[in-house]
Every structure is written in structure tokens, then in C-alpha cells.
Design a protein around this motif. Structure first.
Motif, PDB file in Angstrom:
ATOM      1  N   LEU A  51      11.020  -4.668  -7.820  1.00  0.00           N
ATOM      2  CA  LEU A  51      10.542  -3.807  -6.739  1.00  0.00           C
ATOM      3  C   LEU A  51       9.096  -3.397  -6.955  1.00  0.00           C
ATOM      4  O   LEU A  51       8.744  -2.859  -8.005  1.00  0.00           O
ATOM      5  N   ILE A  52       8.263  -3.654  -5.959  1.00  0.00           N
ATOM      6  CA  ILE A  52       6.916  -3.086  -5.918  1.00  0.00           C
ATOM      7  C   ILE A  52       7.014  -1.872  -4.998  1.00  0.00           C
ATOM      8  O   ILE A  52       7.075  -2.000  -3.777  1.00  0.00           O
ATOM      9  N   MET A  53       7.052  -0.711  -5.612  1.00  0.00           N
ATOM     10  CA  MET A  53       7.370   0.529  -4.892  1.00  0.00           C
ATOM     11  C   MET A  53       6.084   1.103  -4.294  1.00  0.00           C
ATOM     12  O   MET A  53       5.443   1.974  -4.864  1.00  0.00           O
ATOM     13  N   ASP A  54       5.735   0.637  -3.103  1.00  0.00           N
ATOM     14  CA  ASP A  54       4.447   0.965  -2.498  1.00  0.00           C
ATOM     15  C   ASP A  54       4.637   1.927  -1.326  1.00  0.00           C
ATOM     16  O   ASP A  54       5.632   1.841  -0.598  1.00  0.00           O
ATOM     17  N   GLY A  55       3.674   2.827  -1.167  1.00  0.00           N
ATOM     18  CA  GLY A  55       3.665   3.689   0.013  1.00  0.00           C
ATOM     19  C   GLY A  55       3.865   5.161  -0.251  1.00  0.00           C
ATOM     20  O   GLY A  55       3.954   5.954   0.699  1.00  0.00           O
ATOM     21  N   ASP A 102       8.200  -2.960   6.033  1.00  0.00           N
ATOM     22  CA  ASP A 102       7.256  -1.905   6.415  1.00  0.00           C
ATOM     23  C   ASP A 102       7.701  -0.525   5.948  1.00  0.00           C
ATOM     24  O   ASP A 102       6.928   0.437   6.033  1.00  0.00           O
ATOM     25  N   VAL A 103       8.924  -0.397   5.470  1.00  0.00           N
ATOM     26  CA  VAL A 103       9.443   0.904   5.030  1.00  0.00           C
ATOM     27  C   VAL A 103       8.612   1.415   3.857  1.00  0.00           C
ATOM     28  O   VAL A 103       8.355   0.689   2.895  1.00  0.00           O
ATOM     29  N   LEU A 104       8.156   2.659   3.945  1.00  0.00           N
ATOM     30  CA  LEU A 104       7.451   3.278   2.821  1.00  0.00           C
ATOM     31  C   LEU A 104       8.452   3.579   1.709  1.00  0.00           C
ATOM     32  O   LEU A 104       9.594   3.957   1.980  1.00  0.00           O
ATOM     33  N   TRP A 105       8.005   3.440   0.466  1.00  0.00           N
ATOM     34  CA  TRP A 105       8.965   3.528  -0.635  1.00  0.00           C
ATOM     35  C   TRP A 105       9.806   4.806  -0.629  1.00  0.00           C
ATOM     36  O   TRP A 105      11.032   4.733  -0.851  1.00  0.00           O
TER      37      TRP A 105
END
Length: 233
Positions: free
Chosen positions: A14-18, A204-207
């Protein structure tokens, strides 16, 4: 929650971005976005095991993240400390094994001590393996691996297996599926050696808003893909 025909072992990265954008949308400090991201990780770890994931790795802090404002870095390190002290007992009870990948020599000494303690406390667990990539960079990992081979000496040609054995966690299976949140579509120096045949999934969901349904959707799409590994089927 539906079961899916996934391989075993099954490694999701997981790249937990946002986190920052999530906070900005709510007129909150960035650190509150990171705190909300920790809660999203707790949800995701529980969902992952139920969906057949055996290894879950998360991009917690990259080598490039040192370029962020000093106040944010200090806040992140404090959040790491708090989360480890508060969660390790629960992780152990839930049979999760916690491991870390990345360079430790320029992390705060007390953070490294907590990492070592967390690995010892959960090292005998046999359920989901959770890998936190902390101060991690894919290029740096490859450079460190090459330098380790040089230090060993010898004049034989280097093989892929030789370099595999010098990665930070050589026994970790390569990621089957890499998920990045927040709409960005790049790897950002994550698992560069290991990702050669990883399937990529972007949302597109923010983390901080990511949940079990989002993970299930990603895994469902993964199971519909045909993985040929360079061959013809």
C-alpha cells in the motif's frame, strides 16, 4: 466479506497517499490527516487478513520524506512512537507479526529501539505479516544490496538470486498487488526491485477514507487479471 481466489502467500503493498489533502479539505493541520491515516491502516489490517492477505506492506515514510517541513517530520516521528507504544500489545494478541524495511541509521535512536522491541514482541506470531517501510527507498535498497555484495568479495558474476538475498527483507515474497490511493499513478521509489511482476491498482480515494470495501474492490479486480510472467497462456 467475500472470499477471493488469491495466491498463497498473497502480498498486498500500500502506498498510503492523501493524508495532507484529506486534512486540507477539512481545514485541519496536516498531522491530523496523518492521525486519520493510522486509523485507516488499523481498519485495513483487519480487513486484509479476512480477505486472504498473508503479507501487507505499507509505505510509511520514504527517504524523500525528509524534504518535508521539519515540524511535519517531528510530528510523524512522534506519531510513530505513540502508535508503536500503544498498538504492539494489541498486534501481538491478534497474531500479527510486525516487521520493518528501510535504513535505520538516520532515524531517531528511540524510534529504532521501539522498532526492535516491536519486532521482538511479535516475532513468533503466525498470522498476517505487516511490514512498515520506514525511511525506505527502493533505489537505496538496491544500492545497499550491491554494496553488501561488493563487501563480500569474490569475482563471480552477480545473479538475480545473489541480489535478492541482499534486500532488506530477503524472505518477504514480492508484492502481488500494489495499491496507491489519492489518484496518483506512480510508484514513488517503492519496492522497485520487487515489483517487476506486481499488479498495480490506483484509486481516487484519499488514504484516511480507505476502508475494507476499497480493499475488497482492489482484490476483486486483481483476481480478474491474467498474470503471465512473460509467458504465453
Amino acid at each position: 466479506m467475500k472470499a477471493y481466489p488469491v495466491p498463497s502467500p498473497f502480498h498486498v503493498a500500500l502506498i498510503m497517499d492523501g493524508n495532507g489533502r484529506w486534512a486540507k479539505k477539512r481545514f485541519l493541520p496536516r498531522l491530523l490527516g496523518h492521525r486519520a491515516g493510522v486509523k485507516a491502516l488499523e481498519r485495513t489490517v483487519r480487513a486484509a487478513w479476512n480477505l486472504g492477505v498473508t503479507h501487507l506492506s505499507v509505505y510509511a515514510f520514504s527517504t524523500e520524506n525528509w524534504k518535508r517541513p521539519e515540524m511535519e517530520i517531528k510530528g510523524l516521528m512522534s506519531l510513530f512512537r505513540f502508535s508503536l507504544r500503544r498498538k504492539v500489545d494489541e498486534i501481538r494478541r491478534e497474531n500479527v507479526r510486525l516487521r520493518f524495511a528501510g535504513k535505520r541509521d538516520n532515524l531517531p535512536a528511540d524510534v529504532v529501539e521501539l522498532m526492535d522491541w516491536a519486532e521482538r514482541e511479535t516475532g513468533m506470531n503466525t498470522g498476517l505479516t505487516l511490514v512498515a517501510c520506514l525511511n525506505y527507498g527502493g533505489r537505496q535498497e538496491i544500492i545497499d544490496g550491491v554494496n553488501a555484495l561488493i563487501a563480500k568479495g569474490g569475482n563471480q558474476p552477480v545473479t538475480e538470486e545473489d541480489l535478492d538475498g541482499m534486500m532488506y527483507l530477503p524472505d518477504l515474497p514480492p508484492p502481488d498487488l500494489i495499491i496507491r490511493t489519492s489518484g496518483e499513478q506512480r510508484l514513488s521509489n517503492f519496492w522497485l526491485w520487487q515489483c517487476v511482476y506486481s499488479e498495480l491498482y490506483f484509486t481516487d480515494v484519499l488514504w484516511p477514507d480507505f476502508g475494507s470495501g476499497d480493499l475488497e474492490k482492489a482484490i476483486a479486480q486483481f483476481t480478474c487479471r491474467e498474470r503471465r510472467y512473460g509467458t504465453v497462456k
